[in-house]
Design an enzyme around this catalytic site. Sequence first.
Site, mmCIF file in Angstrom:
data_model
loop_
_atom_site.group_PDB
_atom_site.id
_atom_site.type_symbol
_atom_site.label_atom_id
_atom_site.label_comp_id
_atom_site.label_asym_id
_atom_site.label_seq_id
_atom_site.Cartn_x
_atom_site.Cartn_y
_atom_site.Cartn_z
ATOM 1 N N ASN A 8 0.874 -1.181 0.000
ATOM 2 C CA ASN A 8 0.000 0.000 0.000
ATOM 3 C C ASN A 8 0.909 1.228 0.000
ATOM 4 O O ASN A 8 1.471 1.584 1.032
ATOM 5 C CB ASN A 8 -0.890 -0.031 1.259
ATOM 6 N N TRP A 9 1.036 1.824 -1.167
ATOM 7 C CA TRP A 9 1.955 2.968 -1.283
ATOM 8 C C TRP A 9 1.425 4.214 -0.578
ATOM 9 O O TRP A 9 2.164 5.175 -0.379
ATOM 10 C CB TRP A 9 2.193 3.300 -2.758
ATOM 11 N N LYS A 10 0.135 4.229 -0.274
ATOM 12 C CA LYS A 10 -0.498 5.446 0.267
ATOM 13 C C LYS A 10 -0.234 6.608 -0.703
ATOM 14 O O LYS A 10 -0.091 6.375 -1.897
ATOM 15 C CB LYS A 10 -0.014 5.722 1.691
ATOM 16 N N GLU A 90 -6.884 5.058 7.833
ATOM 17 C CA GLU A 90 -6.647 6.477 7.510
ATOM 18 C C GLU A 90 -7.872 7.090 6.840
ATOM 19 O O GLU A 90 -8.223 8.248 7.086
ATOM 20 C CB GLU A 90 -5.392 6.598 6.626
ATOM 21 N N GLU A 160 -5.773 -4.631 10.771
ATOM 22 C CA GLU A 160 -4.750 -3.608 10.956
ATOM 23 C C GLU A 160 -5.021 -2.850 12.256
ATOM 24 O O GLU A 160 -5.830 -1.907 12.266
ATOM 25 C CB GLU A 160 -4.761 -2.620 9.787
ATOM 26 N N GLY A 166 2.418 2.246 10.844
ATOM 27 C CA GLY A 166 3.470 3.260 10.769
ATOM 28 C C GLY A 166 4.178 3.466 12.096
ATOM 29 O O GLY A 166 4.903 4.445 12.287
ATOM 30 N N SER A 204 3.166 -2.144 10.419
ATOM 31 C CA SER A 204 4.611 -2.265 10.640
ATOM 32 C C SER A 204 5.173 -3.638 10.274
ATOM 33 O O SER A 204 6.050 -4.161 10.965
ATOM 34 C CB SER A 204 4.967 -1.895 12.083
ATOM 35 N N GLY A 225 2.656 -1.150 4.333
ATOM 36 C CA GLY A 225 2.724 0.270 3.974
ATOM 37 C C GLY A 225 4.159 0.691 3.699
ATOM 38 O O GLY A 225 4.701 0.479 2.614
ATOM 39 N N GLY A 226 4.802 1.273 4.705
ATOM 40 C CA GLY A 226 6.136 1.848 4.545
ATOM 41 C C GLY A 226 7.139 0.936 3.840
ATOM 42 O O GLY A 226 7.864 1.380 2.940
HETATM 43 P P1 PGA Z 1 2.721 0.324 7.699
HETATM 44 O O1 PGA Z 1 1.256 0.603 7.088
HETATM 45 O O2 PGA Z 1 3.191 -0.975 7.109
HETATM 46 O O3 PGA Z 1 3.547 1.490 7.242
HETATM 47 O O4 PGA Z 1 2.557 0.244 9.172
HETATM 48 C C1 PGA Z 1 0.335 -0.434 6.910
HETATM 49 C C2 PGA Z 1 -0.941 0.112 6.339
HETATM 50 O O5 PGA Z 1 -1.335 1.232 6.697
HETATM 51 O O6 PGA Z 1 -1.596 -0.558 5.523
#
Ligand code: PGA
Length: 244
Positions: A8-10, A90, A160, A166, A204, A225-226
């Site tokens: 998930n690049w956001k 989010e 999640e 994050g 994370s 994500g990250g």
């Molecule tokens: P993260 O994000 O891996 O950066 O914690 C996960 C997500 O929001 O899907």
Amino acid sequence: MDKLVAGNWKMNGGLASNRLLLDAFTPVSGVDMLVCVPYPYLSQAQQRTPSIALGAQDVSEFPAGAYTGEVSAAMLRDFDCTFVIVGHSERRALFHEDNATVARKAAAALAAGVTPIVCVGETLAERDAGRVMDVIGAQLSAVLEVLGVAAMARIVLAYEPVWAIGAGRSASAEQVAGVHGAIRAWLATRGVDAGTLRILYGGSVKPQNAAELFAIQHVDGALVGGASLVADDFMAICRAAAHR
Ligand code: PGA
């Protein structure tokens, strides 16, 4: 069932940096790989990652019409999206999406042949108050009410915990095992034939904890994500998920 690892690049990336990242993603056997990019880059990703599935991060609940700024599920299909994230925390927190809206988005995706990855999870305050399955149950109930038991079995779920996103530290193996097991039990009690329904863990996930997370019963993949923005990290997570 192979595990699904979804990046998930956001709201990150750009044409030049995406090119480097996408070119570094190579298929790994024994795992389903997916990258969920911002809308403007769907075409770029479609052309550069033929062997990795493509997804989006949100979708309109409406099929077409006067909804300025919205993107429909049929449009996602036009770009070969097979998955779309809905109800990410989010979006729930920052863009005020409630459980009913998330459920309608999931239905809109399924109706267009796009598999929704429905995100559920509690905040730290909710966990501290012992309300984890109350919160997740309400999130799931709204989706079940709109989809019905048969269609519910065709979605992907992502657990999640909001407090782990994050944060640098994932939930513990014990916490993840507890919630994934409880979600499976919740589905079974309601008659959802969830044999092929995958429950991803997100929050994370990184190369250092991926193997431990994938070894947990009922963890059928990850929403990353990250670490999905770093090619080596994403590839290492995919390798950790292969043939598990
Ligand atoms: P993260 O994000 O891996 O950066 O914690 C996960 C997500 O929001 O899907």
